[in-house]
Design an enzyme around this catalytic site. Structure first.
Site, PDB file in Angstrom:
ATOM      1  N   ALA A  31     -17.264   0.066  -1.982  1.00 35.84           N
ATOM      2  CA  ALA A  31     -16.728   0.236  -0.626  1.00 35.84           C
ATOM      3  C   ALA A  31     -15.340  -0.374  -0.518  1.00 35.84           C
ATOM      4  CB  ALA A  31     -17.651  -0.424   0.396  1.00 35.84           C
ATOM      5  N   GLU A  48      -2.049  -6.249  10.738  1.00 38.75           N
ATOM      6  CA  GLU A  48      -2.113  -6.344   9.279  1.00 38.75           C
ATOM      7  C   GLU A  48      -1.120  -5.374   8.639  1.00 38.75           C
ATOM      8  OE1 GLU A  48      -6.064  -6.238   7.626  1.00 38.75           O
ATOM      9  OE2 GLU A  48      -5.326  -5.332   5.782  1.00 38.75           O
ATOM     10  N   GLY A  52      -5.021  -0.772   3.359  1.00 40.30           N
ATOM     11  CA  GLY A  52      -5.039   0.632   3.773  1.00 40.30           C
ATOM     12  C   GLY A  52      -4.075   1.417   2.906  1.00 40.30           C
ATOM     13  N   PHE A  84     -12.145  -8.070  -5.560  1.00 43.08           N
ATOM     14  CA  PHE A  84     -10.698  -8.013  -5.283  1.00 43.08           C
ATOM     15  C   PHE A  84     -10.300  -8.941  -4.129  1.00 43.08           C
ATOM     16  CE2 PHE A  84     -10.746  -3.166  -6.452  1.00 43.08           C
ATOM     17  CZ  PHE A  84     -10.874  -3.474  -7.795  1.00 43.08           C
ATOM     18  N   ILE A  85     -10.910 -10.091  -4.000  1.00 45.50           N
ATOM     19  CA  ILE A  85     -10.598 -10.926  -2.833  1.00 45.50           C
ATOM     20  C   ILE A  85      -9.410 -11.856  -3.117  1.00 45.50           C
ATOM     21  CG2 ILE A  85     -11.541 -12.539  -1.117  1.00 45.50           C
ATOM     22  CD1 ILE A  85     -12.778  -9.595  -1.262  1.00 45.50           C
ATOM     23  N   GLY A  92      18.275  -1.127 -17.125  1.00 44.77           N
ATOM     24  CA  GLY A  92      18.077  -0.730 -18.516  1.00 44.77           C
ATOM     25  C   GLY A  92      16.918  -1.500 -19.134  1.00 44.77           C
TER      26      GLY A  92
HETATM   27  C1  LIG Z   1      -4.566  -7.338  -5.677  1.00 46.13           C
HETATM   28  C2  LIG Z   1      -5.573  -6.903  -4.652  1.00 46.13           C
HETATM   29  C3  LIG Z   1      -5.861  -7.747  -3.589  1.00 46.13           C
HETATM   30  C4  LIG Z   1      -6.812  -7.367  -2.640  1.00 46.13           C
HETATM   31  N1  LIG Z   1      -7.175  -8.254  -1.647  1.00 46.13           N
HETATM   32  C5  LIG Z   1      -8.239  -7.975  -0.868  1.00 46.13           C
HETATM   33  C6  LIG Z   1      -8.772  -8.951   0.043  1.00 46.13           C
HETATM   34  O1  LIG Z   1      -8.246 -10.057   0.175  1.00 46.13           O
HETATM   35  N2  LIG Z   1      -9.886  -8.652   0.743  1.00 46.13           N
HETATM   36  C7  LIG Z   1     -10.497  -7.433   0.643  1.00 46.13           C
HETATM   37  O2  LIG Z   1     -11.506  -7.222   1.325  1.00 46.13           O
HETATM   38  N3  LIG Z   1     -10.014  -6.477  -0.195  1.00 46.13           N
HETATM   39  C8  LIG Z   1      -8.917  -6.722  -0.954  1.00 46.13           C
HETATM   40  N4  LIG Z   1      -8.441  -5.776  -1.829  1.00 46.13           N
HETATM   41  C9  LIG Z   1      -9.075  -4.467  -1.875  1.00 46.13           C
HETATM   42  C10 LIG Z   1      -8.216  -3.350  -1.301  1.00 46.13           C
HETATM   43  O3  LIG Z   1      -8.150  -3.488   0.094  1.00 46.13           O
HETATM   44  C11 LIG Z   1      -8.824  -2.012  -1.764  1.00 46.13           C
HETATM   45  O4  LIG Z   1      -8.550  -1.894  -3.153  1.00 46.13           O
HETATM   46  C12 LIG Z   1      -8.254  -0.838  -0.991  1.00 46.13           C
HETATM   47  O5  LIG Z   1      -8.748  -0.834   0.328  1.00 46.13           O
HETATM   48  C13 LIG Z   1      -8.621   0.519  -1.627  1.00 46.13           C
HETATM   49  O6  LIG Z   1      -9.988   0.596  -1.850  1.00 46.13           O
HETATM   50  P1  LIG Z   1     -10.548   1.004  -3.298  1.00 46.13           P
HETATM   51  O7  LIG Z   1      -9.848   0.163  -4.303  1.00 46.13           O
HETATM   52  O8  LIG Z   1     -12.029   0.958  -3.261  1.00 46.13           O
HETATM   53  O9  LIG Z   1     -10.072   2.509  -3.516  1.00 46.13           O
HETATM   54  P2  LIG Z   1     -10.875   3.809  -3.049  1.00 46.13           P
HETATM   55  O10 LIG Z   1     -11.292   3.668  -1.642  1.00 46.13           O
HETATM   56  O11 LIG Z   1     -11.904   4.108  -4.071  1.00 46.13           O
HETATM   57  O12 LIG Z   1      -9.723   4.906  -3.135  1.00 46.13           O
HETATM   58  C14 LIG Z   1      -9.353   5.574  -4.364  1.00 46.13           C
HETATM   59  C15 LIG Z   1      -8.279   6.609  -4.023  1.00 46.13           C
HETATM   60  O13 LIG Z   1      -8.827   7.574  -3.124  1.00 46.13           O
HETATM   61  C16 LIG Z   1      -8.004   7.660  -1.963  1.00 46.13           C
HETATM   62  N5  LIG Z   1      -8.801   7.933  -0.755  1.00 46.13           N
HETATM   63  C17 LIG Z   1      -9.853   7.231  -0.272  1.00 46.13           C
HETATM   64  N6  LIG Z   1     -10.274   7.767   0.884  1.00 46.13           N
HETATM   65  C18 LIG Z   1      -9.480   8.824   1.143  1.00 46.13           C
HETATM   66  C19 LIG Z   1      -9.403   9.798   2.197  1.00 46.13           C
HETATM   67  N7  LIG Z   1     -10.223   9.745   3.255  1.00 46.13           N
HETATM   68  N8  LIG Z   1      -8.458  10.765   2.112  1.00 46.13           N
HETATM   69  C20 LIG Z   1      -7.598  10.807   1.060  1.00 46.13           C
HETATM   70  N9  LIG Z   1      -7.622   9.922   0.038  1.00 46.13           N
HETATM   71  C21 LIG Z   1      -8.537   8.948   0.070  1.00 46.13           C
HETATM   72  C22 LIG Z   1      -7.329   6.296  -1.860  1.00 46.13           C
HETATM   73  O14 LIG Z   1      -6.152   6.366  -1.088  1.00 46.13           O
HETATM   74  C23 LIG Z   1      -7.059   5.982  -3.323  1.00 46.13           C
HETATM   75  O15 LIG Z   1      -5.891   6.628  -3.739  1.00 46.13           O
HETATM   76  C24 LIG Z   1      -7.464  -6.109  -2.750  1.00 46.13           C
HETATM   77  C25 LIG Z   1      -7.145  -5.245  -3.811  1.00 46.13           C
HETATM   78  C26 LIG Z   1      -6.227  -5.644  -4.759  1.00 46.13           C
HETATM   79  C27 LIG Z   1      -5.966  -4.727  -5.929  1.00 46.13           C
END
Ligand SMILES: Cc1cc2nc3c(=O)[nH]c(=O)nc-3n(C[C@H](O)[C@H](O)[C@H](O)COP(=O)(O)OP(=O)(O)OC[C@H]3O[C@@H](n4cnc5c(N)ncnc54)[C@H](O)[C@@H]3O)c2cc1C
Length: 387
Positions: free
Chosen positions: A131, A241, A363, A157-158, A338
């Protein structure tokens, strides 16, 4: 283009923020990147300077400053002279307000003073392995056991995942799609464990971790806000945010632009400075134009936010445009460096790697486009309902 939203007191605060970052943060950057985490002392130092949770009421030790321009200044100076792993804004403005706005008087009294002093570091745990963009997939669950809540599940990923003392955990409390609630989980609670500090392609000095909750007994007084209203509470904080993200990404683009302007004037090829090639001058002209346009939009959003009038779609536009712009600018700037640009010792290489996450977290660009398109009335979900 000159910016016109700041008063003299903002400029004085900018000087103070700049010298704090230059003296206390910048010199630690290399060591923090190597150790993969910043020192806790940095939060204590920022607390001493009155730079944490500046919005908080004076009764808790805050400055009671609601004006978002002060946070914007901290973000901008951080991009130039700080170290991105020191995620002060996450602590102060992305997580702190959950306690400030949703907390009871007792909770604020219990938690805010130590967050303001930097003794307690904050994190928010929403994302799970299954999620991310879609929070309806959250499986971590909390059950009401009468005298406590029982929390089970995991997060990933927190940010501040290793450092955090207080973690706002989003958990499922009802089977309905939006049946979520927020809980404050504290360091040391039985059954609360963290994984290793995750290795990442960028943001090397920032700790990012998994979290595990195995039969954690969360006291009743650690429910934050209303039971089952977590989804709506999360949505409430999203506009700010996204504005925070936009300010940060634009400031990162500015920082990349500045180091590259300097580099290309010094570096020579074919008997002239790289900056003197028409290609280079035109690239700078394009980047400057786009950054000035973006800055005007962001500054307007900041003032709208101060007036309580920033819309979700304008915040989404700001986040979308600035994160994409940061990606383009850091890429062009690396090209103008470069081969040196590919070397870790040149700041542009890190700026380029760090920029890649801006289009994904807080987001993703695709989710921002969804929000903007819906505001135009382009919402296929509504169409299918009316058929
Ligand atoms: C360095 C880092 C720090 C973070 N810090 C936090 C934190 O402090 N707390 C926390 O809770 N989370 C954190 N996150 C998590 C981050 O918020 C999520 O990675 C992000 O919300 C995307 O979710 P996902 O990685 O599951 O990608 P997914 O939801 O699996 O998405 C994969 C791809 O599908 C696309 N996609 C998804 N839904 C749709 C749609 N409806 N239409 C079109 N395209 C779509 C996405 O844009 C993406 O390109 C962090 C992540 C990283 C890498």
């Amino acid at each position: 283009m000159d910016r016109n939203i700041f008063e003299d007191e903002h400029e004085m605060f900018r000087d103070a923020a700049r010298s704090f970052y230059k003296n206390e943060v910048m010199p630690q950057g290399e060591r923090w990147r190597e150790q993969g985490i910043v020192d806790r002392e940095a939060y204590l130092q920022a607390g001493e300077q009155g730079m944490l949770l500046m919005w908080a009421d004076e009764q808790y030790g805050g400055a009671g400053v609601q004006d978002f321009r002060y946070e914007q200044i901290l973000i901008e100076e951080m991009a130039r002279y700080g170290e991105p792993g020191f995620f002060m804004t996450l602590h102060s403005r992305l997580v702190g307000p959950y306690i400030g706005e949703l907390g009871t008087d007792e909770q604020k009294q219990r938690w805010l003073p130590k967050c303001i002093s930097g003794e307690h570091i904050l994190a928010v745990a929403i994302t799970e392995a299954g999620a991310g963009s879609d929070v309806s997939g959250i499986r971590t669950k909390a059950e009401d056991k009468g005298d406590h809540y029982l929390l089970n599940g995991s997060k990933t990923f927190i940010s501040n995942g290793i450092l955090a003392d207080l973690v706002i955990v989003v958990a499922r409390t009802d089977t309905s799609r939006h049946g979520l609630s927020l809980f404050v989980v504290e360091r040391g609670m039985d059954g609360f464990e963290r994984g290793d500090n995750l290795k990442k392609m960028g943001l090397k000095s920032q700790d990012t971790a998994e979290m595990f909750f195995n039969d954690v007994k969360v006291p009743k007084e650690n429910l934050l806000g209303e039971w089952n209203r977590g989804f709506y509470q999360l949505m409430h904080f999203l506009a700010e945010e996204r504005l925070i993200g936009a300010c940060q990404y634009l400031a990162n683009a500015e920082a990349a632009f500045e180091v590259t302007l300097e580099y290309t004037q010094e570096r020579k090829a074919f008997g002239q400075a790289i900056a003197d090639f028409q290609n280079t001058r035109f690239k700078f002209a394009d980047m400057r134009t786009q950054m000035d346009m973006a800055q005007a939009f962001i500054d307007r959003c900041v003032m709208d936010h101060n007036d309580g009038e920033l819309s979700a779609e304008d915040a989404a536009k700001a986040k979308l445009f600035c994160s994409e712009l940061e990606g383009r600018v850091t890429d062009e700037c690396l090209q103008l460096h470069g081969g040196n640009g590919f070397m870790d010792e040149y700041p542009i290489s890190r700026m380029y790697a760090n920029a890649r996450i801006s289009r994904i977290y807080a987001g993703s660009s695709e989710i921002m486009r969804e929000i903007i398109a819906r505001s135009l009335g382009l919402d296929p979900r509504k169409k299918s309902k009316s058929v």
